[in-house]
Motif scaffolding. Structure first.
Motif, mmCIF file in Angstrom:
data_model
loop_
_atom_site.group_PDB
_atom_site.id
_atom_site.type_symbol
_atom_site.label_atom_id
_atom_site.label_comp_id
_atom_site.label_asym_id
_atom_site.label_seq_id
_atom_site.Cartn_x
_atom_site.Cartn_y
_atom_site.Cartn_z
ATOM 1 N N LEU A 133 3.680 0.507 5.526
ATOM 2 C CA LEU A 133 4.671 1.462 5.031
ATOM 3 C C LEU A 133 5.943 0.753 4.594
ATOM 4 O O LEU A 133 6.519 1.076 3.542
ATOM 5 C CB LEU A 133 4.985 2.487 6.118
ATOM 6 C CG LEU A 133 6.062 3.512 5.774
ATOM 7 C CD1 LEU A 133 5.633 4.369 4.594
ATOM 8 C CD2 LEU A 133 6.383 4.395 6.977
ATOM 9 N N VAL A 134 6.399 -0.225 5.380
ATOM 10 C CA VAL A 134 7.619 -0.950 5.031
ATOM 11 C C VAL A 134 7.408 -1.740 3.743
ATOM 12 O O VAL A 134 8.276 -1.785 2.864
ATOM 13 C CB VAL A 134 8.042 -1.870 6.184
ATOM 14 C CG1 VAL A 134 9.228 -2.733 5.777
ATOM 15 C CG2 VAL A 134 8.394 -1.045 7.414
ATOM 16 N N VAL A 135 6.251 -2.372 3.611
ATOM 17 C CA VAL A 135 5.963 -3.137 2.395
ATOM 18 C C VAL A 135 5.848 -2.201 1.194
ATOM 19 O O VAL A 135 6.332 -2.511 0.098
ATOM 20 C CB VAL A 135 4.670 -3.953 2.582
ATOM 21 C CG1 VAL A 135 4.212 -4.553 1.249
ATOM 22 C CG2 VAL A 135 4.891 -5.062 3.596
ATOM 23 N N GLY A 136 5.207 -1.050 1.381
ATOM 24 C CA GLY A 136 5.075 -0.112 0.268
ATOM 25 C C GLY A 136 6.393 0.495 -0.163
ATOM 26 O O GLY A 136 6.630 0.695 -1.353
ATOM 27 N N GLY A 137 7.271 0.779 0.801
ATOM 28 C CA GLY A 137 8.579 1.355 0.480
ATOM 29 C C GLY A 137 8.858 2.587 1.317
ATOM 30 O O GLY A 137 8.144 3.595 1.187
ATOM 31 N N ALA B 292 10.602 5.973 2.599
ATOM 32 C CA ALA B 292 11.178 7.162 1.964
ATOM 33 C C ALA B 292 10.892 7.207 0.469
ATOM 34 O O ALA B 292 11.696 7.709 -0.319
ATOM 35 C CB ALA B 292 12.681 7.238 2.209
ATOM 36 N N SER B 293 9.743 6.700 0.065
ATOM 37 C CA SER B 293 9.343 6.702 -1.338
ATOM 38 C C SER B 293 8.094 7.547 -1.500
ATOM 39 O O SER B 293 7.224 7.583 -0.615
ATOM 40 C CB SER B 293 9.083 5.276 -1.832
ATOM 41 O OG SER B 293 8.504 5.284 -3.122
ATOM 42 N N LEU B 294 7.991 8.232 -2.633
ATOM 43 C CA LEU B 294 6.834 9.075 -2.885
ATOM 44 C C LEU B 294 5.574 8.249 -3.087
ATOM 45 O O LEU B 294 4.482 8.628 -2.645
ATOM 46 C CB LEU B 294 7.092 9.958 -4.114
ATOM 47 C CG LEU B 294 5.987 10.949 -4.489
ATOM 48 C CD1 LEU B 294 5.766 11.951 -3.368
ATOM 49 C CD2 LEU B 294 6.331 11.664 -5.787
ATOM 50 N N TYR B 295 5.706 7.084 -3.756
ATOM 51 C CA TYR B 295 4.555 6.241 -4.027
ATOM 52 C C TYR B 295 4.402 5.113 -3.017
ATOM 53 O O TYR B 295 3.441 4.345 -3.099
ATOM 54 C CB TYR B 295 4.670 5.647 -5.434
ATOM 55 C CG TYR B 295 4.867 6.683 -6.506
ATOM 56 C CD1 TYR B 295 3.802 7.469 -6.932
ATOM 57 C CD2 TYR B 295 6.112 6.898 -7.077
ATOM 58 C CE1 TYR B 295 3.966 8.439 -7.910
ATOM 59 C CE2 TYR B 295 6.299 7.871 -8.054
ATOM 60 C CZ TYR B 295 5.221 8.627 -8.477
ATOM 61 O OH TYR B 295 5.386 9.589 -9.435
ATOM 62 N N GLY B 296 5.334 5.003 -2.080
ATOM 63 C CA GLY B 296 5.255 3.955 -1.076
ATOM 64 C C GLY B 296 3.978 3.994 -0.251
ATOM 65 O O GLY B 296 3.355 2.940 -0.033
ATOM 66 N N PRO B 297 3.521 5.176 0.238
ATOM 67 C CA PRO B 297 2.266 5.206 0.994
ATOM 68 C C PRO B 297 1.056 4.697 0.219
ATOM 69 O O PRO B 297 0.190 4.024 0.786
ATOM 70 C CB PRO B 297 2.124 6.692 1.346
ATOM 71 C CG PRO B 297 3.519 7.207 1.398
ATOM 72 C CD PRO B 297 4.243 6.470 0.309
ATOM 73 N N LEU B 298 0.970 4.998 -1.062
ATOM 74 C CA LEU B 298 -0.162 4.514 -1.857
ATOM 75 C C LEU B 298 -0.129 2.997 -1.995
ATOM 76 O O LEU B 298 -1.145 2.320 -1.818
ATOM 77 C CB LEU B 298 -0.153 5.170 -3.236
ATOM 78 C CG LEU B 298 -0.569 6.642 -3.288
ATOM 79 C CD1 LEU B 298 -0.303 7.217 -4.669
ATOM 80 C CD2 LEU B 298 -2.033 6.800 -2.921
ATOM 81 N N LEU B 299 1.058 2.447 -2.296
ATOM 82 C CA LEU B 299 1.179 0.998 -2.428
ATOM 83 C C LEU B 299 0.966 0.310 -1.088
ATOM 84 O O LEU B 299 0.326 -0.734 -1.004
ATOM 85 C CB LEU B 299 2.556 0.647 -3.002
ATOM 86 C CG LEU B 299 2.848 1.192 -4.403
ATOM 87 C CD1 LEU B 299 4.288 0.897 -4.802
ATOM 88 C CD2 LEU B 299 1.878 0.606 -5.420
ATOM 89 N N GLY B 300 1.505 0.903 -0.019
ATOM 90 C CA GLY B 300 1.299 0.328 1.303
ATOM 91 C C GLY B 300 -0.152 0.385 1.737
ATOM 92 O O GLY B 300 -0.653 -0.528 2.400
ATOM 93 N N ALA B 301 -0.861 1.455 1.376
ATOM 94 C CA ALA B 301 -2.279 1.568 1.716
ATOM 95 C C ALA B 301 -3.097 0.491 1.006
ATOM 96 O O ALA B 301 -4.017 -0.093 1.599
ATOM 97 C CB ALA B 301 -2.794 2.952 1.342
ATOM 98 N N LEU C 295 3.297 8.874 8.375
ATOM 99 C CA LEU C 295 4.240 7.930 8.983
ATOM 100 C C LEU C 295 5.532 7.862 8.189
ATOM 101 O O LEU C 295 6.614 7.649 8.753
ATOM 102 C CB LEU C 295 3.587 6.553 9.061
ATOM 103 C CG LEU C 295 4.328 5.477 9.862
ATOM 104 C CD1 LEU C 295 4.517 5.913 11.299
ATOM 105 C CD2 LEU C 295 3.586 4.150 9.799
ATOM 106 N N ASN C 296 5.439 8.057 6.875
ATOM 107 C CA ASN C 296 6.636 8.068 6.040
ATOM 108 C C ASN C 296 7.536 9.257 6.367
ATOM 109 O O ASN C 296 8.760 9.154 6.303
ATOM 110 C CB ASN C 296 6.230 8.104 4.568
ATOM 111 C CG ASN C 296 7.387 7.808 3.638
ATOM 112 O OD1 ASN C 296 8.306 7.069 3.970
ATOM 113 N ND2 ASN C 296 7.356 8.394 2.458
ATOM 114 N N LEU C 297 6.940 10.386 6.722
ATOM 115 C CA LEU C 297 7.736 11.541 7.141
ATOM 116 C C LEU C 297 8.556 11.217 8.382
ATOM 117 O O LEU C 297 9.720 11.604 8.492
ATOM 118 C CB LEU C 297 6.819 12.730 7.435
ATOM 119 C CG LEU C 297 6.224 13.484 6.255
ATOM 120 C CD1 LEU C 297 5.199 14.500 6.760
ATOM 121 C CD2 LEU C 297 7.301 14.182 5.462
ATOM 122 N N LEU C 298 7.937 10.498 9.311
ATOM 123 C CA LEU C 298 8.587 10.224 10.592
ATOM 124 C C LEU C 298 9.586 9.080 10.499
ATOM 125 O O LEU C 298 10.720 9.195 10.977
ATOM 126 C CB LEU C 298 7.521 9.897 11.641
ATOM 127 C CG LEU C 298 8.012 9.588 13.045
ATOM 128 C CD1 LEU C 298 8.683 10.798 13.664
ATOM 129 C CD2 LEU C 298 6.857 9.114 13.922
#
Length: 378
Positions: A262-266, A268-277, A59-62
């Motif tokens: 995804l928005v909460v994690g960040g 266009a961030s590399l670590y955003g998906p992990l934090l959002g998950a 989803l971050n890619l899109l």
């Protein structure tokens, strides 16, 4: 003086690399040792965090890099989950064989669904993707001979081999961890390739990207395809971990929750998906504990609170904390007795022995080239 400054910068760069290596080593030890320290249910929660991280990476890619809004990501997640479940239940295939089939099927599904993205954008595109997320669970209920209808399908989980000596939850954790690490590596390399640069160009300015030779139709469609593929892989892992799928598990609420994570994690961030998950996995449980009557209200309030504190997401908040800590670093003494301040944002070091004061620099920059020196009256 320049030699000393160069030595100091080299020492600082070497210290930074050493610190990054130590942090990576500590993170690796923590990740590998987690299933041996926590209880089985906590290991299950960590495994689900990894599953959601794969979905959010797509989803971050899109959204984060492609600049397109999608509220139908849960439908791709469901397609991957049901692909694995049908293969395991109806065709009695191996678990590993379901992973590439789910990835390829969702890639083709995203490729076909990316066609509306060529003419729609913004809220109109979001509405079309949301309709896909609403429509798919109803379709799964109608295809009862294959999907089990409203009752869903129950499948076997991957069993640990005898030589591993691991429990089922531990084996699932390491299996999902390996797939997640590979998926995140693919996403990272993809974003650093020509495809990733083209997506950023399309996101920032479509007209300028088209003038530069970027094919908008191709990359918009590929963004949906790659995003759907990652979601399909995450859905396949979900089937492995849960061992059960039903249409009610993949309602449109899942799509909205993934986008919020995804928005909460960040973005266009590399670590955003992990934090959002982690946010998607743990915060609803916290909301349920705080208010059993209205957990959705508490969940929404927690999202508002996080976005108020960290407008750029949790990844951006971590970067701000790191920058604030760097600005508070104490000054060090150089071999010649002068004091060096902390590194400036541009990467240079400001020293107290700077022969040119700031006012003189401003005046020197303001003087035209070749102008005569000013007198005291001037």
């Amino acid at each position: 003086m320049s030699t000393i400054t160069g030595i100091l910068r080299a020492d600082g760069a070497r210290a930074g690399r050493t610190r990054a290596a130590l942090i990576a080593l500590a993170a690796t030890v923590a990740v590998v040792g987690a299933p041996f320290y926590f209880a089985p249910f906590q290991v299950f929660q960590l495994t689900m965090v990894l599953v959601y991280a794969v979905a959010l990476a797509g989803l971050n890619l899109l959204v984060g890099h492609g600049g397109q809004i999608s509220l139908g990501h849960g439908a791709f997640f469901a397609a991957g989950a049901y692909t694995a479940a049908v293969m395991l239940d109806r065709f009695d295939t191996g678990h590993l064989a379901t992973l590439p089939v789910a990835a390829a099927g969702c890639f083709l599904l995203g490729l076909g669904f990316g066609v509306p993205a060529l003419r729609l954008r913004g809220l109109y595109l979001a509405l079309v993707t949301l309709s896909f997320a609403v429509f798919l669970p109803l379709l799964l209920k109608r295809l009862e001979p294959w999907t089990g209808g409203s009752m869903g399908l129950t499948v076997d989980k991957p069993q640990p081999p005898a030589w591993s000596g691991l429990a089922e939850d531990q084996w699932l954790y390491f299996l999902v961890l390996a797939v997640t690490a590979f998926a995140l590596l693919v996403a990272r390399n993809l974003l650093r390739s020509r495809v990733g640069r083209a997506l950023l160009a399309v996101r920032d300015h479509e007209s300028a990207a088209e003038v530069m030779g970027v094919r908008l139709s191709l990359h918009k469609t590929l963004a949906f395809a790659w995003s759907g593929m990652f979601a399909g892989v995450a859905g396949c892992l979900y089937t492995w971990v849960i061992g059960f799928v039903s249409p009610d598990s993949f309602s449109f609420v899942l799509s909205i929750t993934l986008l919020a994570g995804l928005v909460v994690g960040g973005l266009a961030s590399l670590y955003g998906p992990l934090l959002g998950a982690a946010f998607v996995m743990y915060v609803p449980n916290v909301a349920q504990d705080l208010s059993e009557a209205a957990p959705g209200v508490v969940f929404g309030l927690l999202i508002i609170a996080v976005m108020y504190v960290a407008p750029a997401g949790l990844a951006g908040l971590a970067g701000r904390i790191g920058s604030a800590a760097a600005r508070r670093l104490p000054r060090t003494r150089t071999p010649d007795g002068t004091h060096t301040a902390r590194p400036t944002p541009s990467g240079t070091s400001a020293t107290s022995a700077d022969p040119t004061p700031p006012e003189a620099e401003v005046q020197a920059q303001a003087e035209p080239v070749g102008a005569p020196p000013r007198t005291e009256e001037e």
